[in-house]
Design a protein around this motif. Structure first.
Motif, PDB file in Angstrom:
ATOM      1  N   ALA A  88      -5.038   1.488  -0.512  1.00 32.65           N
ATOM      2  CA  ALA A  88      -5.414   0.792   0.731  1.00 32.65           C
ATOM      3  C   ALA A  88      -6.883   0.479   0.560  1.00 32.65           C
ATOM      4  CB  ALA A  88      -5.333   1.811   1.749  1.00 32.65           C
ATOM      5  N   ARG A  89      -7.659   0.830  -0.318  1.00 34.13           N
ATOM      6  CA  ARG A  89      -8.947   0.448  -0.340  1.00 34.13           C
ATOM      7  C   ARG A  89      -8.965  -1.011  -1.182  1.00 34.13           C
ATOM      8  NH1 ARG A  89      -9.380   5.972  -1.688  1.00 34.13           N
ATOM      9  NH2 ARG A  89     -10.408   7.057  -0.139  1.00 34.13           N
ATOM     10  N   ASN A 104     -12.380   4.497   8.306  1.00 29.56           N
ATOM     11  CA  ASN A 104     -12.981   3.307   7.580  1.00 29.56           C
ATOM     12  C   ASN A 104     -14.544   4.031   7.038  1.00 29.56           C
ATOM     13  OD1 ASN A 104     -10.972   1.580   7.580  1.00 29.56           O
ATOM     14  ND2 ASN A 104     -11.997   0.355   9.422  1.00 29.56           N
ATOM     15  N   MET A 131      -3.925   6.096  -0.125  1.00 26.79           N
ATOM     16  CA  MET A 131      -5.361   5.787   0.249  1.00 26.79           C
ATOM     17  C   MET A 131      -6.082   4.863  -0.622  1.00 26.79           C
ATOM     18  SD  MET A 131      -6.057   6.726   3.447  1.00 26.79           S
ATOM     19  CE  MET A 131      -7.824   6.549   3.329  1.00 26.79           C
ATOM     20  N   ILE A 181       0.710  -1.124  -0.143  1.00 26.65           N
ATOM     21  CA  ILE A 181       0.011  -0.032  -0.060  1.00 26.65           C
ATOM     22  C   ILE A 181       0.820   1.319   0.068  1.00 26.65           C
ATOM     23  CG2 ILE A 181      -1.664   1.422   1.337  1.00 26.65           C
ATOM     24  CD1 ILE A 181      -2.595  -1.342   2.717  1.00 26.65           C
ATOM     25  N   THR A 222     -12.470   2.722   3.570  1.00 19.64           N
ATOM     26  CA  THR A 222     -11.206   1.614   3.795  1.00 19.64           C
ATOM     27  C   THR A 222     -11.751   0.537   4.584  1.00 19.64           C
ATOM     28  OG1 THR A 222     -10.153   3.235   5.617  1.00 19.64           O
ATOM     29  CG2 THR A 222      -9.360   3.241   3.398  1.00 19.64           C
ATOM     30  N   THR A 223     -10.995  -0.560   4.989  1.00 20.53           N
ATOM     31  CA  THR A 223     -11.548  -1.682   5.778  1.00 20.53           C
ATOM     32  C   THR A 223     -10.274  -1.863   6.829  1.00 20.53           C
ATOM     33  OG1 THR A 223     -10.909  -3.177   3.933  1.00 20.53           O
ATOM     34  CG2 THR A 223     -13.217  -2.795   4.160  1.00 20.53           C
ATOM     35  N   PHE A 224      -9.653  -0.931   7.176  1.00 17.14           N
ATOM     36  CA  PHE A 224      -8.442  -0.921   8.271  1.00 17.14           C
ATOM     37  C   PHE A 224      -8.954  -1.991   9.319  1.00 17.14           C
ATOM     38  CE2 PHE A 224      -7.114   3.231   6.720  1.00 17.14           C
ATOM     39  CZ  PHE A 224      -6.314   2.634   5.823  1.00 17.14           C
ATOM     40  N   SER A 265      -7.291  -5.161   3.737  1.00 16.99           N
ATOM     41  CA  SER A 265      -7.579  -5.022   5.269  1.00 16.99           C
ATOM     42  C   SER A 265      -6.317  -4.898   6.199  1.00 16.99           C
ATOM     43  CB  SER A 265      -8.507  -5.857   5.553  1.00 16.99           C
ATOM     44  OG  SER A 265      -9.676  -5.787   4.795  1.00 16.99           O
TER      45      SER A 265
END
Length: 270
Positions: free
Chosen positions: A76-77, A100, A73, A70, A105-107, A80
């Motif tokens: 990053a999508r 999120n 941003m 990554i 996003t799904t951090f 996880s």
């Protein structure tokens, strides 16, 4: 005065300490946000504290380790990555939840670390992929300065109201918002960084005494010896007057009840 991430100290200043200007406090930057995030956590409206002045700020960033692949941003999508956090009541977790919800996003928040140093070490060891609040000074000039120079980390966003010159491509939290309401939520969370290392007195300190303390603080913050000492130690000095601090905190507290409820729901533990 340890206890509840400075809430004990803030409540002491507000309710027990002598209200004559002889007792000052420096508390966790998140304390003034408590009435919105946790209305039962503080005995007083932070805007009623007598803000003396801010010495400096310590911007933080959302970063990930290079092995995640990554770089920003956008990349990053759809992934996880695991971000180390202290607790589900801490700013580290609040940022993960808000980003999120607003940036798509799904951090994944990994809870239970004692503090930032332990999370940075865990990232280096491969236990987690990053964290949401890496201190910028630690990454730029501290013990881990080589991480940035060697491309070991990617800065995804900045937890402040302005971008960092050293990471010009990393957006601020506010810039992640797509609507006025989302930007207002992120501005509220970014206020923590703007509060920074601030001095305060109790709400009952007379106005004349507050004025004296503020002018003394302003003079100290501009003193050549203090600035030289700070530079030698790598400490950021970006002073703000007590009057400006009072305005900053009041604006953070003066948000509509409906928006405050949305913020609490957004950052609530899953």
């Amino acid at each position: 005065m340890p206890g509840a991430s400075s809430l004990k100290a803030a409540n002491f200043l507000a309710t027990i300490a002598p209200q004559d200007g002889t007792v000052l406090g420096i508390v966790n930057e998140a304390v003034p946000l408590t009435p919105v995030l946790d209305p039962k956590g503080l005995d007083i409206d932070p805007a009623r504290l007598r803000w003396i002045g801010r010495l400096g700020v310590r911007p933080s960033m959302g970063i990930v380790w290079h092995t995640t692949g990554i770089r920003d941003m956008a990349s990053a999508r759809g992934k996880s990555p695991a971000l180390g956090c202290i607790a589900n009541t801490d700013y580290s977790y609040h940022v993960v939840r808000a980003v999120n919800a607003i940036a798509g996003t799904t951090f994944r928040a990994v809870l239970g670390y004692p503090g930032t140093p332990e999370i940075l070490l865990a990232m280096e060891r491969g236990e987690v992929d990053g964290l949401s609040f890496a201190p910028a000074d630690e990454i730029l000039t501290g013990a881990r300065a080589r991480w940035h120079a060697d491309g070991k980390i990617a800065a995804l966003f900045v937890n402040s109201l302005t971008r960092l010159p050293e990471f010009p491509e990393a957006p601020t939290l506010v810039e992640l918002g797509k609507t006025d309401e989302e930007r207002a939520i992120m501005r509220f969370l970014a206020t923590k960084i703007e509060i920074g290392r601030s001095f305060m007195a109790g709400p009952g300190v007379p106005a004349a005494r507050v004025a004296t303390l503020r002018r003394a603080f302003d003079a100290a913050a501009a003193d050549a010896r203090l600035l030289a000492s700070a530079e030698k130690r790598g400490v950021n000095v970006s002073a703000l007057t007590g009057e400006a601090m009072e305005k900053l905190v009041s604006e953070a507290m003066n948000i509509p009840d409906a928006l405050a409820a949305k913020i609490r729901a957004m950052v609530a533990p899953e």
